[in-house]
Write a protein that holds these residues in place. Structure first.
Motif, PDB file in Angstrom:
ATOM      1  N   GLY A 208      65.443  57.594 -22.259  1.00  0.00           N
ATOM      2  CA  GLY A 208      64.938  57.755 -20.897  1.00  0.00           C
ATOM      3  C   GLY A 208      65.659  56.815 -19.948  1.00  0.00           C
ATOM      4  O   GLY A 208      66.066  57.192 -18.850  1.00  0.00           O
TER       5      GLY A 208
ATOM      6  N   GLN B 126      64.252  62.223 -11.875  1.00  0.00           N
ATOM      7  CA  GLN B 126      64.489  61.391 -13.037  1.00  0.00           C
ATOM      8  C   GLN B 126      64.185  59.928 -12.740  1.00  0.00           C
ATOM      9  O   GLN B 126      63.547  59.226 -13.512  1.00  0.00           O
ATOM     10  CB  GLN B 126      65.952  61.508 -13.425  1.00  0.00           C
ATOM     11  CG  GLN B 126      66.129  61.515 -14.884  1.00  0.00           C
ATOM     12  CD  GLN B 126      67.353  62.288 -15.265  1.00  0.00           C
ATOM     13  OE1 GLN B 126      68.314  62.384 -14.512  1.00  0.00           O
ATOM     14  NE2 GLN B 126      67.340  62.847 -16.428  1.00  0.00           N
TER      15      GLN B 126
ATOM     16  N   THR C 136      60.740  59.086 -14.858  1.00  0.00           N
ATOM     17  CA  THR C 136      61.021  58.513 -16.174  1.00  0.00           C
ATOM     18  C   THR C 136      60.262  57.211 -16.447  1.00  0.00           C
ATOM     19  O   THR C 136      59.765  57.029 -17.550  1.00  0.00           O
ATOM     20  CB  THR C 136      62.534  58.296 -16.359  1.00  0.00           C
ATOM     21  OG1 THR C 136      63.219  59.461 -15.912  1.00  0.00           O
ATOM     22  CG2 THR C 136      62.869  58.034 -17.805  1.00  0.00           C
TER      23      THR C 136
END
Ligand code: HEM
Ligand SMILES: [Cu+2]
Lengths: 198, 541, 203
Positions: free
Chosen positions: B167, B208, B212
C-alpha cells in the motif's frame, strides 16, 4: 412463495431486463460502427468532438433508469425487513461450523430448522465465534451472524418441503460444510416434533 | 528521423552497466519495465492458483484437495491479484512510462522515490512469499475479516505487513504522479490539454493518496490485535467487528476505482487513435473521472448490506451506489460514439478495447443488481459476486491492461508483434472468459455461496463449464504473452508512430531516448486533434 | 526547453503537503474508531480518561507547542541568514521533542506497572461492564504509540536537518529540507493537539 420473494424476483427481472437491453444496444452499436466506418470504406474521418445535448441526454436518461432501479430494489428490500405481526420467533446461534436453532418452548436442534407450514418465521441471529451468514436461497434471505450483536431475518414458510441453508460468510476451514436443512412441515407434525425430547 | 540510442541501450547518466544499470536506475522508463517483469511474474502465478481452484471445482465433492488447500488458494490468488497485480499494475507500468512523456517531461518529479517504490513493491512480494512458510498458509481471504483474522492460527501478520508495504508503495507512486503532473507539465499545456490517460491516473492517484492510509492503519491494528490482544475489533472484549468492515471498505471500495480508472484512461486513448477521430466529449470524460473518484469514495458500505448495519445506512449507500454508475455509463457512451463517422482500423489494441467495453458493461450492469438492496441480499457473497468482480477487474481493468500493453508495446520496445497471434489470443481469452464467468452468475442466483471448495450436486454443470472456460482463458493468456516475447527477438522494427496517434509519446522515437525528447514537442490546442495528421496524410498522397 | 526544472523547492514542498494529507488520513482512521467507540461507551471513556495524568499531558502539549515554535523560528533565522541562531533553535526543538518522549515513556511505564495495557490479565478478565474502559485504554496506547513513532521519525529528520545546517548544506538560498522538516514537525504537533483532548480532557 410469499410476496416478498415475488417482489425480489421482480426486482431481479426489472434490473436484469433493462441491463440486457442496454448491453445489446451498446454492443450492436459498437459492432455496427466498427463495420460501417472501417477504414477501407471510410478513409476520411469526420471531426466531431462532442455534442453537449447528446451528452446531457445520455447522462439524464441513465440517471432516471438508475433511480428507478434503486426504487424497485429498495421496495423489495423493505419486504425483507418488515416482519409481520405474530411471526413465530426462533433464535439462531451460529458457530464454527454448525447452526443451533432454539424454539420458543426450549427445544433446540442442530443443523435442522423445522417450522410449520404457512407461518411467518422470525429468526434472531447471533454468533458464538467469528462472523457467519445465514443464507436460505429459496426465500432470498441472508443475514450475518455476529458475536455480540443480534440481527434478524424472516420468511414466510409457504410450502412444505426441504430447503437448503448455507453459511455465506467465510468462517474458516469447514465453511463450505456449514449447512443445514430447513424443513417445512404441516402444523400437527410440527407440534409432534416439538414435543419430542431433545 | 535518425535513430538515437534509446533508454534500453544507453546506461543513463550514471554510466552503470549490466544489471546495476537497471537495479539502480532512476529512469522512469526502466523502472516501468522492472515493474512490468515483476507484475507478469505475479500475474502468471496467480492465474495458476486460480486454475488449480477451478480444477478442484469441476466436480462436486473433494477431488484434488480439501478445504485447507482451497482456502489458502483463494486467499493467495486474491491477495496477489488485488495487491500485487491490479492495483499497482497500470499506474506502475504505463503511468510510470507514459505520464512524464504525455506531459512533455524528462522524468517524474521524484525519480529516487520512484525507485524506492519499486523496492517496496518487491519487498512486499517477498514478505508475502515468506508468510507462506512460517505457520501454515494464510487462510482468511483477501478481505482479512475480523474476528476470524484475529483468531486464526495461521501466519496472517506477515501477510498483513506485506499488504501494508505494498500500500505504501502504490501510495507513494500516486504522490509522485500528482506532483509530476502539477509541476513538470510543459508550460504550454493547460489542464484541458492533458491526455485522458494522464488525467485518469491523476484522478486515481488522489484516491490512492487519501484512501490507502486508512487501510494501512486498519491492518496495523489487526496486527496489534494478534500480537497484544488489544481487542479493538474483538467482540469478546467490547470491540465492534463491523467497524473493521467499514474501515476496510472505506479503502477497498475506492480501490476498485483505483483499479478501473487508469484502465478507462487507456481505453480513452485507444478509441480515438484507431478511429482517427477525436474522443467524443473530452471534458465529460475528465469530469466523469473526477466524479468517479469523489462519489466512489462514498459508497463503501454497499459491501455490508447483510452485515447487520442499520436500514437507513443501507438506503443511503444503495442510492449513492446508483449515482456512481452514471459517470461510468457516460464514458461507455463516449467511447462508442468516438467511432461514429470515424475511420476505424481494426487492430489488437482496438479489439481489446471493444472486448473491454462489452465485458466491462456486463460487469457494471451486474453491479446494478448488487447495488439494489433487495436483490443484493440474495446474491451477496455468492458466485454471482465472484463473477461480477472478475468482469470488472479482469474484463475491465485486466483487459485494459492488455490493451495498453499492445498499444504501447511498439513504443516501449521498438518492436511490432504478430497481429495474427494477438487476435488468436484475444479471441481465446474472451471466449474462455465468457464461458468461465457467465455460468457463475447463474450459480450465484441459484444460491451457491463463494469460497466453497465443495458444493451440492445441483451446482455441478455450471462449475464444470466454468472450469473448461478457465482453461481456454489461460491458454489465451499464454498465446498473448508468448507472442509479445517472440516480438522482442523477432519482431519488425516499429516506427515512431505506428498507429497514427497524436499524444506526445507518438512524436518521439521508438524506443524513446533517455531524456524522452530530443526536440521540443508540439503541443496542440486540443489533445485529440486528428485533423492536422489527416491533412498531412492527404498531402503525402 | 519549456519544462520546469526536474527538482524545484516549490515542487518538493507540494509533495510534502501531499504526504501530510496522507498522514492525516492515517490518523483519521484512528479518529473514526475513537468517535465510534466514544458514542458507544461514553461512561467507560470518562472513567478511563480520569485516570490519566492531566498535568503530564498538559506539560507535554506545551512542550510540543514550544518545540514547534522553535522550528518555525529556526526557519525564520535561516531566511535572515543567521545560521548560528537557526541551529540553536533547531537543537532546542530536538531536545524538547526528546523530553516529550521521555514523559510519554514515564506515563506508559506507570500504566503498565499498574497492569493497564492491551492484553493484560486484568483486561482479559474484565466483564462486559468494563469494556468501555478497556477500549479506551487500547485506543490510548494505539494512538499515543503511533504518535510517538511519528515523533521519533520527526526527531530523526530534525537531527539530519541539524547536521546539514552545521555542515552548511542548508543555507539562506537553499533551505527546502528545513522547510519540509518543519512542516512535518508541525504536523506531529497538530496531531497531538487533536489527540490530547480526546484522551485527557474527556473525563
Ligand atoms: C485465469 C484467470 C483466473 C481464474 C481461473 C480465477 C479463478 C478464481 C476462483 C476460482 C476464485 C475463487 C472463487 C471462490 O471460491 O470464491 C477467484 C477469486 C478471486 N479472484 Fe480470480 N481468477 C482469475 C483471474 C483473476 C484476476 C485477473 C483477478 C483480479 C484482477 C482476480 C481476482 C480475484 C479475487 C479478488 C478473488 C477473491 C478471493 C477471495 O475470495 O478472497 N482473479 N478467482
Ligand atoms: Cu460459517
Amino acid at each position: 412463495m410469499g410476496d416478498v420473494v415475488k417482489n425480489i424476483d421482480n426486482a431481479f427481472i426489472y434490473i436484469i431486463g433493462i441491463s440486457v437491453v442496454l448491453l445489446t444496444g451498446i454492443t450492436f452499436t459498437m459492432i455496427f460502427f466498427t463495420v460501417k466506418y472501417r477504414r477501407s470504406k471510410n478513409p476520411e474521418p469526420a471531426d466531431i468532438r462532442g455534442n453537449w445535448k447528446l451528452e446531457l441526454v445520455w447522462t439524464i436518461i441513465p440517471l432516471l433508469i438508475a433511480l428507478s432501479m434503486f426504487y424497485v430494489g429498495w421496495n423489495s428490500y423493505l419486504g425483507l425487513r418488515n416482519v409481520p405481526k405474530g411471526a413465530m420467533e426462533i433464535d439462531v446461534l451460529a458457530m464454527q461450523f454448525s447452526w443451533l436453532f432454539k424454539y420458543p418452548g426450549g427445544r433446540e436442534s442442530a443443523n435442522l430448522l423445522v417450522v410449520p407450514e404457512g407461518k411467518a418465521v422470525k429468526l434472531t441471529v447471533t454468533s458464538d465465534d467469528v462472523i457467519h451468514s445465514l443464507y436460505i436461497p429459496s426465500f432470498r434471505v441472508k443475514i450475518d451472524a455476529v458475536k455480540g450483536m443480534k440481527t434478524y431475518a424472516w420468511f414466510q414458510a409457504a410450502r412444505a418441503g426441504n430447503y437448503d441453508i448455507f453459511c455465506a460468510e467465510y468462517c474458516g476451514l469447514d465453511h463450505s460444510k456449514m449447512s443445514a436443512i430447513l424443513r417445512i412441515v404441516k402444523m400437527d407434525e410440527y407440534r409432534r416434533w416439538l414435543e419430542k425430547k431433545n | 528521423m535518425s535513430q538515437e540510442p534509446s533508454y534500453l541501450e544507453h546506461t543513463s547518466s550514471l554510466q552503470r552497466r549490466g544489471i546495476l544499470s537497471w537495479l539502480l536506475t532512476t529512469d522512469h522508463k526502466r523502472i516501468a519495465l522492472m515493474y512490468m517483469w515483476a507484475l507478469m511474474f505475479w500475474f502468471t502465478a496467480a492465474v495458476f492458483l486460480g486454475l488449480t481452484m477451478r480444477t478442484e471445482l469441476m466436480k462436486a465433492g473433494e477431488t484434488l484437495f480439501g478445504a485447507e488447500t482451497y482456502n489458502a488458494l483463494f486467499t493467495l490468488h486474491g491477495v496477489i491479484m488485488v495487491f500485487l497485480f491490479i492495483i499497482p499494475g497500470i499506474p506502475a507500468i504505463f503511468g510510470n512510462f507514459f505520464i512524464p512523456i504525455q506531459i512533455g517531461a524528462k522524468d517524474v518529479f521524484f525519480p529516487r522515490l520512484n525507485l524506492l517504490t519499486w523496492y517496496l513493491y518487491i519487498l512486499g512480494g517477498i514478505l508475502a512469499i515468506v508468510s507462506l512458510f512460517v505457520k501454515g498458509l494464510p487462510d482468511t481471504g483477501w478481505t482479512f475479516y475480523v474476528p476470524f483474522s484475529i483468531k486464526t492460527e495461521r501466519e496472517i501478520s506477515l501477510a498483513l505487513i506485506a499488504v501494508f508495504i505494498l500500500g505504501m508503495s502504490s501510495m507513494l507512486t500516486g504522490l509522485n504522479f500528482i506532483t509530476t503532473i502539477h509541476r513538470l507539465r510543459r508550460r504550454e499545456m493547460g489542464w484541458f490539454q492533458i491526455p485522458l490517460f494522464t488525467w485518469s491516473v491523476y484522478a486515481s492517484s488522489w484516491v490512492q493518496l487519501l484512501a490507502t492510509p486508512i487501510i494501512a492503519m486498519t491492518l496495523l491494528i489487526v496486527v496489534f490485535e494478534r500480537f497484544f490482544g488489544a481487542g479493538l475489533f474483538d467482540p469478546s472484549r467490547g470491540g465492534d467487528p463491523l467497524l473493521y468492515q467499514h474501515l476496510f471498505w472505506m479503502y477497498s471500495h475506492p480501490a476498485v476505482y483505483i483499479m478501473i480508472l487508469p484502465g478507462m484512461g487507456i481505453i480513452s486513448e485507444i478509441f480515438p487513435v484507431f478511429s482517427r477521430k477525436s474522443i467524443f466529449g473530452y471534458k465529460a470524460i475528465v469530469a466523469a473521472s473526477m466524479a468517479i473518484a469523489v462519489v466512489g469514495s462514498l459508497v463503501w458500505a454497499h459491501h455490508m448490506f447483510v452485515s447487520g448495519m442499520s436500514d437507513t445506512a443501507i438506503l443511503v449507500f444503495s442510492l449513492l451506489t446508483y449515482l456512481v454508475a452514471i459517470p461510468s455509463a457516460v464514458k461507455v457512451f463516449s467511447w462508442v460514439s468516438t467511432m461514429y463517422r470515424g475511420s476505424v482500423q481494426m487492430s489488437p489494441p482496438l479489439l481489446f478495447g471493444l472486448c473491454f467495453v462489452y465485458l466491462f458493461s456486463i460487469g457494471g450492469l451486474t453491479g446494478l443488481v448488487l447495488g439494489s438492496a433487495g436483490t443484493n441480499v440474495h446474491v451477496h457473497d455468492t458466485q454471482f459476486v465472484v463473477a461480477h468482480f472478475h468482469f470488472v477487474m479482469f474484463g475491465g481493468a485486466g483487459f485494459a491492461f492488455f490493451g495498453g500493453l499492445h498499444y504501447w508495446w511498439p513504443k516501449m520496445f521498438g518492436r511490432m508483434y504478430s497481429f495474427k497471434r494477438a487476435y488468436a489470443g484475444i479471441f481465446m481469452l474472451t471466449a474462455g472468459f465468457m464461458l468461465h464467468y457467465m455460468p457463475m452468475f447463474v450459480l450465484g442466483m441459484q444460491g451457491m455461496p463463494r469460497r466453497y471448495y465443495d458444493y451440492l450436486p445441483v451446482y455441478e454443470p455450471g462449475n464444470f463449464l466454468a472450469g473448461i472456460g478457465a482453461y481456454i482463458m489461460a491458454a489465451g493468456i499464454m498465446v498473448i504473452f508468448i507472442n509479445l516475447i517472440i516480438s522482442l527477438k523477432k519482431g519488425e522494427q516499429a516506427p515512431a508512430n505506428p498507429w497514427g496517434g497524436v499524444t506526445l509519446e507518438w512524436q518521439i522515437q521508438s524506443p524513446p531516448t533517455v531524456h524522452n525528447f530530443t526536440a521540443d514537442p508540439e503541443i496542440g490546442e486540443y489533445p485529440y486533434d486528428f485533423t492536422r495528421l489527416n491533412k498531412n496524410r492527404e498531402k503525402e498522397k | 526547453m519549456g519544462t520546469a526544472a526536474v527538482s524545484d523547492s516549490q515542487g518538493s514542498r507540494f509533495g510534502m503537503w501531499l504526504f501530510l494529507y496522507s498522514e492525516i488520513m492515517l490518523f483519521g482512521a484512528l479518529f473514526i474508531l475513537y468517535a465510534a467507540y466514544f458514542l458507544k461507551y461514553q461512561s467507560g471513556f470518562a472513567a478511563g480518561g480520569s485516570e490519566l495524568d492531566l498535568t503530564l499531558g498538559t506539560a507535554n502539549t506545551l512542550i510540543l507547542l514550544t518545540s514547534s515554535f522553535a522550528v518555525a523560528s529556526s526557519l525564520a533565522a535561516v531566511q535572515k541568514g543567521s545560521m548560528k541562531l537557526s541551529g540553536a533553535f533547531l537543537l532546542s526543538a530536538i531536545v524538547l521533542g526528546m523530553v516529550f518522549l521521555g514523559i510519554k515513556y514515564f506515563e506508559w511505564s506507570h500504566k503498565i506497572s499498574a497492569g493497564i495495557y492491551p492484553g493484560s490479565a486484568a483486561f482479559k478478565a474484565a466483564d462486559p461492564a468494563g469494556h468501555g474502559r478497556i477500549i479506551f485504554y487500547n485506543l490510548y496506547f494505539t494512538m499515543t504509540g503511533i504518535h510517538a513513532v511519528h515523533v521519533t521519525i520527526g526527531l530523526i529528520v530534525l537531527m539530519i536537518t541539524f547536521a546539514f545546517t552545521a555542515s552548511g548544506r542548508i543555507s539562506r538560498d537553499n533551505h527546502a529540507l528545513l522547510e519540509n522538516a518543519g512542516l512535518y514537525w508541525h504536523l506531529v504537533d497538530i496531531l497531538w493537539i487533536f489527540i490530547f483532548p480526546m484522551l485527557y480532557l474527556i473525563a
